[in-house]
Write an enzyme that holds these catalytic residues in place. Structure first.
Site, short mmCIF file in Angstrom:
data_model
loop_
_atom_site.label_atom_id
_atom_site.label_comp_id
_atom_site.label_asym_id
_atom_site.label_seq_id
_atom_site.Cartn_x
_atom_site.Cartn_y
_atom_site.Cartn_z
N SER A 135 0.87 -1.18 0.00
CA SER A 135 0.00 0.00 0.00
C SER A 135 0.90 1.23 0.00
CB SER A 135 -0.84 -0.03 1.29
OG SER A 135 -1.41 1.24 1.55
N TYR A 148 -2.12 -1.04 10.64
CA TYR A 148 -2.06 -1.23 9.18
C TYR A 148 -0.73 -0.69 8.63
CZ TYR A 148 -3.87 -1.08 4.32
OH TYR A 148 -4.06 -1.25 2.97
P1 NAD Z 1 -11.35 -6.79 0.47
O1 NAD Z 1 -11.97 -6.60 1.80
O2 NAD Z 1 -12.17 -6.62 -0.75
O3 NAD Z 1 -10.65 -8.21 0.39
C1 NAD Z 1 -9.87 -8.73 1.43
C2 NAD Z 1 -10.04 -10.22 1.43
O4 NAD Z 1 -9.24 -10.74 2.52
C3 NAD Z 1 -11.49 -10.66 1.68
O5 NAD Z 1 -11.88 -11.61 0.71
C4 NAD Z 1 -11.46 -11.23 3.09
O6 NAD Z 1 -12.38 -12.29 3.29
C5 NAD Z 1 -10.00 -11.73 3.17
N1 NAD Z 1 -9.57 -11.89 4.56
C6 NAD Z 1 -9.71 -10.99 5.58
N2 NAD Z 1 -9.25 -11.53 6.73
C7 NAD Z 1 -8.81 -12.79 6.43
C8 NAD Z 1 -8.23 -13.83 7.19
N3 NAD Z 1 -8.03 -13.72 8.51
N4 NAD Z 1 -7.88 -14.98 6.55
C9 NAD Z 1 -8.10 -15.11 5.23
N5 NAD Z 1 -8.66 -14.16 4.45
C10 NAD Z 1 -9.00 -13.00 5.05
O7 NAD Z 1 -10.09 -5.80 0.47
P2 NAD Z 1 -9.14 -5.25 -0.69
O8 NAD Z 1 -9.35 -3.81 -0.77
O9 NAD Z 1 -9.24 -6.09 -1.90
O10 NAD Z 1 -7.73 -5.45 0.02
C11 NAD Z 1 -6.83 -6.47 -0.33
C12 NAD Z 1 -5.42 -6.03 0.01
O11 NAD Z 1 -5.10 -4.84 -0.69
C13 NAD Z 1 -5.18 -5.74 1.50
O12 NAD Z 1 -3.93 -6.27 1.89
C14 NAD Z 1 -5.14 -4.22 1.54
O13 NAD Z 1 -4.33 -3.76 2.58
C15 NAD Z 1 -4.52 -3.91 0.20
N6 NAD Z 1 -4.79 -2.56 -0.29
C16 NAD Z 1 -6.07 -2.17 -0.53
C17 NAD Z 1 -6.29 -0.88 -0.97
C18 NAD Z 1 -7.67 -0.39 -1.27
O14 NAD Z 1 -7.82 0.84 -1.43
N7 NAD Z 1 -8.68 -1.22 -1.39
C19 NAD Z 1 -5.21 0.00 -1.16
C20 NAD Z 1 -3.94 -0.44 -0.88
C21 NAD Z 1 -3.74 -1.72 -0.44
#
Ligand code: NAD
Length: 253
Positions: A135, A148
């Protein structure tokens, strides 16, 4: 070139993980999807013909089981995408200690364990790609996101160490560092912030989330999946230990 490679993608029931799993499956990669949302995981895996493995990756034994399931089914792991993540927003003084533990376990310890458990397979095959969904918060901080930001900065350290160790074996390890991507995780943050600040959801996006970006648009999960595919390609074989921002210029300022 990626056809018939074997990939583990965590957090792939939803959001960026699902877009990544789909992007790889479209290239002919055999995808093993790890997530703890059983119902959504099965539905998502069926859509792209992947192997679903229900796993709470904040638990050490689930990390082991996920890699074992991939090895049992395909006998190898070539690509590991560490994507599962959660967010919790609170000042340090009020930050729930159990949430700190879960965030560090899921977003720093699990990528370490999964890297460790996949390593020998990649090393034996002289080829591996480890992609850590980091991120902008692996590069800079924001207030109220201590767990985070700490997990993501730690993940950057793991990326660098594993990149150095993987060099002799054809294993590359990189972090992708997006700004805000339109996923369920961010939709929830938009709604929460609108309530907290007493403003509309459009204002949260425009005035808060995109404030520091030169390009004023939220990313799409597929934007991230495309960079994952690039990092898996031959063209990226000399990129390792790196942070690749997709942030509309956020961290340039
Ligand atoms: P999301 O909530 O759509 O997806 C996250 C997934 O992780 C979900 O399917 C959830 O069920 C799974 N998950 C959560 N806890 C879990 C656990 N204990 N064991 C197994 N699975 C688990 O979120 P996203 O936005 O797609 O985020 C995914 C990654 O991208 C994260 O690491 C987040 O930090 C990173 N990220 C997201 C953004 C954003 O703006 N969305 C920006 C930068 C980084």
């Amino acid at each position: 070139m990626l056809k018939d490679k074997v990939a583990i993608v965590t957090g792939s029931a939803s959001g960026i993980g699902f877009a990544t799993a789909k992007g790889l499956a479209d290239e002919g990669v055999k995808v093993v999807m790890g997530d703890f949302n059983e119902a959504l995981l099965k539905e998502s895996a069926e859509k792209i013909g992947a192997l679903p493995v229900v796993a709470d990756l904040s638990k050490r034994e689930s990390c082991r089981n996920l890699v074992d399931a991939a090895m049992e089914k395909y006998g190898r792991v070539d690509i590991l995408c560490n994507i599962a993540g959660i967010q919790n927003v609170a000042p340090i003084v009020d930050f729930p200690e159990d949430k700190w533990d879960t965030i560090i376990s899921l977003m720093l310890t699990a990528p370490f364990l999964l890297t460790k458990y996949c390593w020998n397979s990649m090393k034996e095959n002289g080829w591996g790609r480890i992609i850590n969904l980091n991120s902008i918060h692996g590069l800079v901080a924001s207030e109220f996101k201590s767990a985070y930001v700490s997990a993501k900065h730690g993940l950057m350290g793991l990326t660098k160490c594993a990149g150095l160790e993987g060099g002799p074996y054809g294993i590359t390890v990189n972090s992708i560092c997006p700004a805000y991507v339109r996923t369920p995780l961010v939709d929830k943050q938009i709604a929460d912030q609108a309530k907290t600040h007493g403003i509309s959801e459009e204002e949260v996006v425009g005035k808060i989330m995109l404030q520091k970006a030169a390009i004023k648009k939220l990313l799409d999960p597929s934007d991230v999946a495309e960079v994952v595919k690039f990092l898996c390609s031959d063209a990226a074989s000399s990129i390792t230990g790196s942070a690749i921002p997709i942030d509309g210029g956020w961290t340039a300022g």
